[in-house]
Design an enzyme around this catalytic site. Structure first.
Site, PDB file in Angstrom:
ATOM      1  N   CYS A   9       0.867  -1.184   0.000  1.00  8.10           N
ATOM      2  CA  CYS A   9       0.000   0.000   0.000  1.00  8.10           C
ATOM      3  C   CYS A   9       0.902   1.232   0.000  1.00  8.10           C
ATOM      4  O   CYS A   9       2.084   1.141  -0.349  1.00  8.10           O
ATOM      5  CB  CYS A   9      -0.981  -0.024   1.173  1.00  8.10           C
ATOM      6  SG  CYS A   9      -0.220   0.015   2.806  1.00  8.10           S
ATOM      7  N   ASN A  12       2.300   1.481   4.294  1.00 14.72           N
ATOM      8  CA  ASN A  12       2.616   0.211   4.976  1.00 14.72           C
ATOM      9  C   ASN A  12       2.368   0.302   6.482  1.00 14.72           C
ATOM     10  O   ASN A  12       3.083  -0.305   7.279  1.00 14.72           O
ATOM     11  CB  ASN A  12       4.053  -0.245   4.666  1.00 14.72           C
ATOM     12  CG  ASN A  12       4.373  -1.677   5.097  1.00 14.72           C
ATOM     13  OD1 ASN A  12       5.499  -1.998   5.448  1.00 14.72           O
ATOM     14  ND2 ASN A  12       3.386  -2.557   5.075  1.00 14.72           N
ATOM     15  N   CYS A  14      -1.333   0.756   7.406  1.00 12.07           N
ATOM     16  CA  CYS A  14      -2.766   0.436   7.569  1.00 12.07           C
ATOM     17  C   CYS A  14      -3.156  -0.797   6.751  1.00 12.07           C
ATOM     18  O   CYS A  14      -3.337  -1.891   7.296  1.00 12.07           O
ATOM     19  CB  CYS A  14      -3.651   1.619   7.166  1.00 12.07           C
ATOM     20  SG  CYS A  14      -3.454   3.078   8.221  1.00 12.07           S
ATOM     21  N   ARG A  15      -3.298  -0.637   5.430  1.00 12.74           N
ATOM     22  CA  ARG A  15      -3.893  -1.704   4.623  1.00 12.74           C
ATOM     23  C   ARG A  15      -2.980  -2.908   4.419  1.00 12.74           C
ATOM     24  O   ARG A  15      -3.412  -4.054   4.605  1.00 12.74           O
ATOM     25  CB  ARG A  15      -4.340  -1.147   3.264  1.00 12.74           C
ATOM     26  CG  ARG A  15      -5.478  -0.157   3.376  1.00 12.74           C
ATOM     27  CD  ARG A  15      -5.646   0.658   2.109  1.00 12.74           C
ATOM     28  NE  ARG A  15      -4.517   1.551   1.908  1.00 12.74           N
ATOM     29  CZ  ARG A  15      -4.339   2.310   0.844  1.00 12.74           C
ATOM     30  NH1 ARG A  15      -5.210   2.250  -0.153  1.00 12.74           N
ATOM     31  NH2 ARG A  15      -3.300   3.106   0.759  1.00 12.74           N
ATOM     32  N   SER A  16      -1.719  -2.673   4.002  1.00 10.22           N
ATOM     33  CA  SER A  16      -0.899  -3.852   3.679  1.00 10.22           C
ATOM     34  C   SER A  16      -0.447  -4.645   4.912  1.00 10.22           C
ATOM     35  O   SER A  16      -0.401  -5.882   4.835  1.00 10.22           O
ATOM     36  CB  SER A  16       0.272  -3.507   2.746  1.00 10.22           C
ATOM     37  OG  SER A  16       1.158  -2.580   3.315  1.00 10.22           O
ATOM     38  N   ASP A 127      -8.180   3.895   1.105  1.00 11.44           N
ATOM     39  CA  ASP A 127      -7.236   4.384   2.110  1.00 11.44           C
ATOM     40  C   ASP A 127      -8.017   4.868   3.342  1.00 11.44           C
ATOM     41  O   ASP A 127      -8.821   5.789   3.234  1.00 11.44           O
ATOM     42  CB  ASP A 127      -6.447   5.541   1.472  1.00 11.44           C
ATOM     43  CG  ASP A 127      -5.383   6.104   2.383  1.00 11.44           C
ATOM     44  OD1 ASP A 127      -5.381   5.782   3.587  1.00 11.44           O
ATOM     45  OD2 ASP A 127      -4.546   6.875   1.880  1.00 11.44           O
TER      46      ASP A 127
HETATM   47  P1  4NP Z   1      -1.761   2.817   4.133  1.00 11.69           P
HETATM   48  O1  4NP Z   1      -2.430   4.162   4.700  1.00 11.69           O
HETATM   49  O2  4NP Z   1      -1.240   3.173   2.761  1.00 11.69           O
HETATM   50  O3  4NP Z   1      -2.922   1.864   4.092  1.00 11.69           O
HETATM   51  O4  4NP Z   1      -0.686   2.436   5.104  1.00 11.69           O
HETATM   52  C1  4NP Z   1      -1.786   5.396   4.737  1.00 11.69           C
HETATM   53  C2  4NP Z   1      -0.855   5.655   5.701  1.00 11.69           C
HETATM   54  C3  4NP Z   1      -0.255   6.909   5.757  1.00 11.69           C
HETATM   55  C4  4NP Z   1      -0.593   7.884   4.856  1.00 11.69           C
HETATM   56  C5  4NP Z   1      -1.522   7.615   3.866  1.00 11.69           C
HETATM   57  C6  4NP Z   1      -2.111   6.368   3.804  1.00 11.69           C
HETATM   58  N1  4NP Z   1      -0.012   9.157   4.947  1.00 11.69           N
HETATM   59  O5  4NP Z   1      -0.436  10.066   4.203  1.00 11.69           O
HETATM   60  O6  4NP Z   1       0.919   9.367   5.759  1.00 11.69           O
END
Ligand code: 4NP
Length: 157
Positions: A9, A12, A14-16, A127
């Protein structure tokens, strides 16, 4: 040979990492852990070295998933060679991964998580970072469904 699976993702956190934990739990329940190597990474390095987002961790633990992985950035020079399946969470992840691919073999390893969905019809794992509780629950609902579909798709290959 172990099947090597990398979930990807943006951050790294939340989702992955959730996909990694959900898929690990699924194969463990089926007694198939020995057949898999499972990891996750982010297209960005923004959160490298950090544990998963606290909100994501608390929603995941309610369903029995302990998010233990530490964020790292996807490395095209090692990850494309090492992994068999590189599974992005949304269209931005997929286009970023494709832009890093070095050849046709790298490209052939890139998949989108929702392409394996069974019950849900979402085209991406949205997201959850800037949203509320419902977004984190949706991530887990979509991942539980798509991880089942992914395992069914690859189990005989
Ligand atoms: P992820 O979520 O891609 O599922 O880990 C996010 C984590 C951080 C951010 C965006 C999405 N950020 O903008 O810092």
């Amino acid at each position: 040979m172990k099947k090597k699976v990398l979930f990807v993702c943006l951050g790294n956190i939340c989702r992955s990492p959730s996909a990694e934990a959900v898929f690990s739990g699924l194969v463990k329940n089926k007694g198939l852990s020995i057949n898999f190597e499972i990891d996750s990474a982010g297209t960005s390095a923004w959160h490298a070295g950090e544990k998963a987002d606290r909100r994501m961790q608390s929603h995941a633990i309610e369903r029995g998933y302990d998010l233990t992985s530490i964020s790292r950035q996807f490395n095209p020079n090692t990850d494309f060679d090492h992994f068999d399946y590189i599974i992005g969470m949304d269209d931005q992840n997929i286009s970023n991964l494709k832009a890093m691919a070095r050849n046709r073999q790298d490209l052939s390893k890139i998949y989108k998580m929702t392409d394996f969905s069974k019950e849900f019809t979402y085209n991406e794992i949205p997201d959850p970072y800037y949203g509320g509780d419902a977004g984190f629950e949706l991530v887990l609902d979509l991942l539980e469904d798509a991880c089942k579909g992914f395992l069914e798709t690859i189990k005989d290959s």
